[in-house]
Design a protein around this motif. Sequence first.
Motif: not given
Ligand SMILES: Cc1cc2nc3c(=O)[nH]c(=O)nc-3n(C[C@H](O)[C@H](O)[C@H](O)COP(=O)(O)OP(=O)(O)OC[C@H]3O[C@@H](n4cnc5c(N)ncnc54)[C@H](O)[C@@H]3O)c2cc1C
Length: 328
Positions: A10-11, A13-14, A32, A38, A44, A48, A81, A112-113, A163, A302
């Motif tokens: 639920g970041g 992308a989700g 999530e 989030g 962070n 942003n 979950a 995500g990562q 970073n 993001v």
């Molecule tokens: C310190 C830092 C600063 C950053 N600053 C910026 C910025 O200023 N601007 C910008 O654009 N980007 C920034 N980024 C990058 C940005 O945060 C990511 O690119 C973005 O959050 C990716 O979104 P996502 O949904 O792919 O993954 P995520 O945000 O990582 O979300 C993934 C979600 O999946 C959940 N999850 C993982 N495994 C499971 C599972 N097995 N079952 C259920 N849920 C699960 C996690 O708990 C999480 O909530 C930054 C990153 C970091 C680390």
Amino acid sequence: MNRKICIVGGGPAGLSCALWVKYLGLSPIILEKHSRLGGLQHTNSFQNTWYMGIPGKNGQAFIQDFIRHAEAETLPTLLNASPQKITQSGDDFHITVGRTEILAKALVICTGQHIRRYDHVQEIAGSEVLKDSPQVCFNPGSTPLQVPYVAGQHVAIIGGGDNGLATAALMASTADHIHLIVRSEIRGFGLYKQWVMDGIQSGKITLHQPAHIQRFETKGDQIGITLWNGDRNPVTLPVDFICFRLGLSPNVKAIDTSLQNSGIGRLALTPSGYIKTDEFCRTSIPRIYAAGDVANQRDPCVATAVAQGTIAARSLEADLRSRCWRFS
Ligand SMILES: Cc1cc2nc3c(=O)[nH]c(=O)nc-3n(C[C@H](O)[C@H](O)[C@H](O)COP(=O)(O)OP(=O)(O)OC[C@H]3O[C@@H](n4cnc5c(N)ncnc54)[C@H](O)[C@@H]3O)c2cc1C
């Protein structure tokens, strides 16, 4: 017909994927694993600056807007979950979460990562002095909060990615001295490199590159870091504070293992372990899609996560209509 689409993670992308799935006329459900939606932006506290349209907002405030939007759209969500078991019968995936079983036509992996932490350095001699130490920080997102804390201190920053460079440049404004320790090459953004070069020229930052860490040890109130650069004797730097900026790794293992154990298949991964997709976010397994950082080692942010969430939703809806599931 079952129109449910299960979105794991639920970041950004989700959430973006779930929103589009809803408006395309299907039924999203987000799983999530944490107690709040989030994702990574919660860590962070930097402004942003990479995302157009939100000047002055840090990542934590920014992600609250996503959560408010998801709540306003009543996107169905299960918190705390994760899929425990995933099986398939006919056209449906059966996803077990605690006592709940979800039947879904497609699965979107948006996991995500995660930030590399202590596990990543525990093989280095003396690393136990780092464990739970208040003089050590692994979270790059907390840097702005630590800038006042390191005033007048000697600080080591380990890592030469975005970073590491951003941390060095920011902390140089208050710290007595910064040691930037980089194993091979500096990979961060050009602007951050320039800030670090300015710090080196002003004598505030010393760059140790290439440098291999041989050991950590306690030295009075400080931590000693012994470095070796290949051709000279090792040197030991006593520092007051260490920031590890070791990069991130994709959250793939749990879901890939579930899929393999149930015989659904093995996800094709890149050599670094990210999920391989085609341009429509399709993975190597029919009706399983991936979006965001978990499938995007090169350009994680993001904006790309939101965009890929949208693409995955639109692709799966089109595929569902045409019953074309193949990885191209
Ligand atoms: C310190 C830092 C600063 C950053 N600053 C910026 C910025 O200023 N601007 C910008 O654009 N980007 C920034 N980024 C990058 C940005 O945060 C990511 O690119 C973005 O959050 C990716 O979104 P996502 O949904 O792919 O993954 P995520 O945000 O990582 O979300 C993934 C979600 O999946 C959940 N999850 C993982 N495994 C499971 C599972 N097995 N079952 C259920 N849920 C699960 C996690 O708990 C999480 O909530 C930054 C990153 C970091 C680390």
